[in-house]
Each structure stands twice: as C-alpha cells, then as structure tokens.
Scaffold this active site. Structure first.
Site, PDB file in Angstrom:
ATOM      1  N   CYS A 199       0.985  -1.120  -0.103  1.00  0.00           N
ATOM      2  CA  CYS A 199      -0.048   0.053  -0.003  1.00  0.00           C
ATOM      3  C   CYS A 199       1.060   1.122   0.054  1.00  0.00           C
ATOM      4  O   CYS A 199       1.767   1.381   0.891  1.00  0.00           O
ATOM      5  CB  CYS A 199      -0.931  -0.026   1.237  1.00  0.00           C
ATOM      6  SG  CYS A 199      -1.771   1.455   1.294  1.00  0.00           S
ATOM      7  N   CYS A 247      -9.991   9.598   8.973  1.00  0.00           N
ATOM      8  CA  CYS A 247      -8.778   9.316   8.531  1.00  0.00           C
ATOM      9  C   CYS A 247      -7.711  10.033   9.137  1.00  0.00           C
ATOM     10  O   CYS A 247      -7.770  11.473   9.041  1.00  0.00           O
ATOM     11  CB  CYS A 247      -8.670   9.301   6.918  1.00  0.00           C
ATOM     12  SG  CYS A 247      -6.991   9.166   6.144  1.00  0.00           S
TER      13      CYS A 247
HETATM   14  S1  SF4 Z   1      -8.175  12.126   4.058  1.00  0.00           S
HETATM   15 FE1  SF4 Z   1      -9.684  10.814   2.598  1.00  0.00          FE
HETATM   16  S2  SF4 Z   1      -8.768  10.868   0.619  1.00  0.00           S
HETATM   17 FE2  SF4 Z   1      -7.323  11.434   2.076  1.00  0.00          FE
HETATM   18  S3  SF4 Z   1      -5.959   9.822   2.558  1.00  0.00           S
HETATM   19 FE3  SF4 Z   1      -7.664   9.825   4.081  1.00  0.00          FE
HETATM   20  S4  SF4 Z   1      -9.373   8.647   3.157  1.00  0.00           S
HETATM   21 FE4  SF4 Z   1      -7.858   9.074   1.655  1.00  0.00          FE
END
Ligand code: SF4
Length: 364
Positions: A115, A129
C-alpha cells in the site's frame, strides 16, 4: 556530492535521451533501466558492467552521499514496525525535505501487497482518516512513488519473494496527484523493467469526478476503487468534505461513464462505522444507488466493507462482526456482491485510514 535529479523520475525514453546527450549508445539506457527495475540496484557502484566514466556521470547527476556510499535512493526509512502476527510491515520514510510518508507491506498466503502513498498528508480531510487529520504536506513526484515499491521489492528479493500487487491507497488522494500517480504505475509496469502488470495495481479515489473521467478515457487495466462510505449526501458530506463539491449523483454518473467506456468493475470501499453507516437501511440505500451502474443487466460493481480502523481524533467505533454480516446480507438481497475485509496491521497503525506520518505507541 550534491543531490540533484531523482533517477526514478525518468522514463526509459527520458533516460535514453539523456544518455545520447552524453554521447553514450542507447543500449546503455536499457542496461541501466534493467539494473534499476529488475535487479533493484540503487547505487552507481552496483553497475559494474558500465564504463567507469558513465558510472561517474550517473553518480554526478543522480546520486546522494549516504552512509559512506553513493545512492540513487532518496527514501530514508526512519522507522520500521511489524505487526504482532508478522503479516504486516509499515515503514515510515522521511523525504529529503523532512516530509513523512508511510508504506505498508501486507503478506497474504500467495500475495505480497504493498500500500503506497502519493502525497505526504492529504487535502481531502475525511473525518475518520489519520492522514486527512494531519492536513496536506505536498505531492510526491512519480519517482518518490516508484521508490516505495522498489524499496520493498529489494527487501522481498532477499527472501526470494516478489511484490505481487500494489494498492495506491496509502497517504494522499492519488487522483489529486493524477499525473505523477499514473506515471509511477506506467513506469513500474514497463515490460522492459519491473513488468508489474497494470492489473496488479488498484488506484483509489474519494470521488474526484473530473479525474475519474480522465482516468476512464485512458481505458487502463488498472483497477479502480471509489471510497463511498455513505449512500446519501447528508451523511457522506459529514464524513467526506469532497462530497459537497461532487455530490453522489455526479459521482455515480462519472462511475457509470467509466464502466460504459472501460467495461471494468469498480470496487466501492465502505468503512463500517457502528450505528452510522452499518444499518440495513444504509445497505438498502447503497443497493439503490448502485443500480444506476447496471448495464445490459450486469452490475460491474463490488462493495468492500471493512470495519472502521481506530484513529485518535475520530471517536466513533467500528461495527461489530454481526452487524457487518447483516449489512452484507442486506446488500446480497439486492444482488450486490460484498466482501467483508479483514483489518490488517491495526496494532502498528498500518490499516486503512491510519497512516499519520508519525508513529505512535503501537499499543496506545
Ligand atoms: S483524507 Fe480521505 S482521501 Fe485523504 S488519505 Fe484519508 S481517506 Fe484518503
């Protein structure tokens, strides 16, 4: 010796032009290319079959002084972590400008999947995230993306293993760095070099509609994954800010066009969050949304559902196993294939959405 151009930023025709400008025959470019991408050599000193003057030119143009030797590589591993089951390894690299990126190796029985990152940080701000929570640093060059794969290919080669698959789902939104991400894949797929076929790559997007259209036109064999996570605009916008710019109707229309043009299946990613998007009602909304993709009675779509991975700044919890099974069953009632993915490397924060560019205490 000073650092200059990154050799991994060049394609074979660029390298050939450069060698010709140095008065070298074109076949030398191919020799160098194969050294870089088949043998994974990373120093001019490894190219012992080249004339000394050419090695010196390569060193002068492309090398960094590193630990008493010269190297083409700019990736400096600052930390390596292995998951307790030994199946996942995460490497934190520091780039020459001190930007962090992370790359993850996942060992499956018959696959070695990487990845890789396309940006340091990310501008998309998806709430769950860790990369989104750290903000945007900068785009990586195509060579910086390529080097992550070569680093692991070199390591695996010492164990008699090879990289079999690459998911472009690490730090960053690959379609926000479209040209570099695609150039990197092209370079790694080159039959004269590493020859990792395009079908072995999966590129993901959070839904940058113009880039999906641009990608469709290429009719590439690279697999496309779209991070969906919600099937109505209100919920999706609360999780993925990009949805305010490209709402679901626009996104699904671009996906429909992609399938019509390429006849290729799209994987839709869905992080299952307890009580938020893991209900049967959400599954029905998703099934309904995907109907637009049906062409001649065939649905070229697949849902990858994965229980949410924990991050420090998002307090919601992962779905339970039972609820994940119920979500999948509901989708299947509508003929939507769904796989529940296993979480990997959670103890070293190497799972989807956990790459933060800093390595916290793995047991926190
Ligand atoms: S913020 Fe959203 S687009 Fe950016 S790495 Fe994280 S999941 Fe992926």
């Amino acid at each position: 010796m000073k650092s200059s151009t990154l050799i991994y930023d060049l394609d074979l025709p660029d390298l050939t032009d450069l060698l010709l400008s140095w008065g070298e025959p074109a076949y030398r470019a191919k020799q160098i290319w194969q050294g870089l991408y088949r043998h994974f050599w990373y120093s001019p000193d490894h190219f012992t079959s080249l004339p000394k003057s050419l090695r010196e030119n390569l060193a002068e143009t492309f090398s960094l002084q590193k630990h008493e030797s010269v190297s083409f590589s700019i990736l400096e591993p600052s930390m390596i972590l292995d998951s307790s089951d030994g199946e996942t390894r995460k490497t934190l690299f520091t780039l020459p400008d001190n930007r962090p990126i992370e790359t993850v190796l996942m060992r499956y029985s018959n696959r070695r999947t990487l990845c890789i990152s396309t940006q340091s940080g990310c501008a998309m701000g998806c709430v769950f995230c860790a990369t989104g929570q750290m903000g945007f640093g900068r785009h990586l060059s195509s060579g910086e993306i390529v080097e992550q794969v070569l680093y692991y290919a070199r390591m695996l080669a010492t164990q008699g293993e090879v990289v079999t698959n690459v998911v472009v789902m690490g730090m960053g939104e690959p379609f926000h760095n479209f040209e570099a991400a695609l150039a990197a894949i092209d370079r790694l797929s080159d039959p004269e070099g590493m020859n990792l076929g395009a079908r072995r790559f999966t590129i993901s997007t959070v839904g940058l509609v113009p880039a999906i259209r641009k990608f469709a036109v290429r009719k590439s064999q690279i697999n496309l994954a779209v991070s969906l996570h919600a099937a109505n605009d209100e919920l999706r916008s609360s999780m993925l800010p990009i949805n305010k710019k490209y709402p679901l109707t626009e996104l699904m229309e671009a996906c429909r066009e992609y399938i019509a043009l390429t006849h290729r299946r799209i994987s839709f990613e869905w992080a299952l969050i307890h009580g938020i998007n893991d209900t049967p009602e959400q599954a029905r909304q998703l099934a309904n949304l995907l109907q637009i993709l049906k062409q001649s009675g065939t649905l070229l779509a697949h849902v990858n559902a994965i229980p949410l991975n924990p991050t420090s700044r998002y307090k919601q919890k992962a779905t339970t196993h039972q609820r994940a099974i119920a979500f999948r069953s509901e989708l299947e009632k509508y003929g939507i294939p769904c796989t529940i993915r296993l979480r990997r490397g959670i103890d070293i924060q190497a799972g989807c959405g956990q790459l933060a560019g800093i390595t916290l205490n793995p047991h926190q």
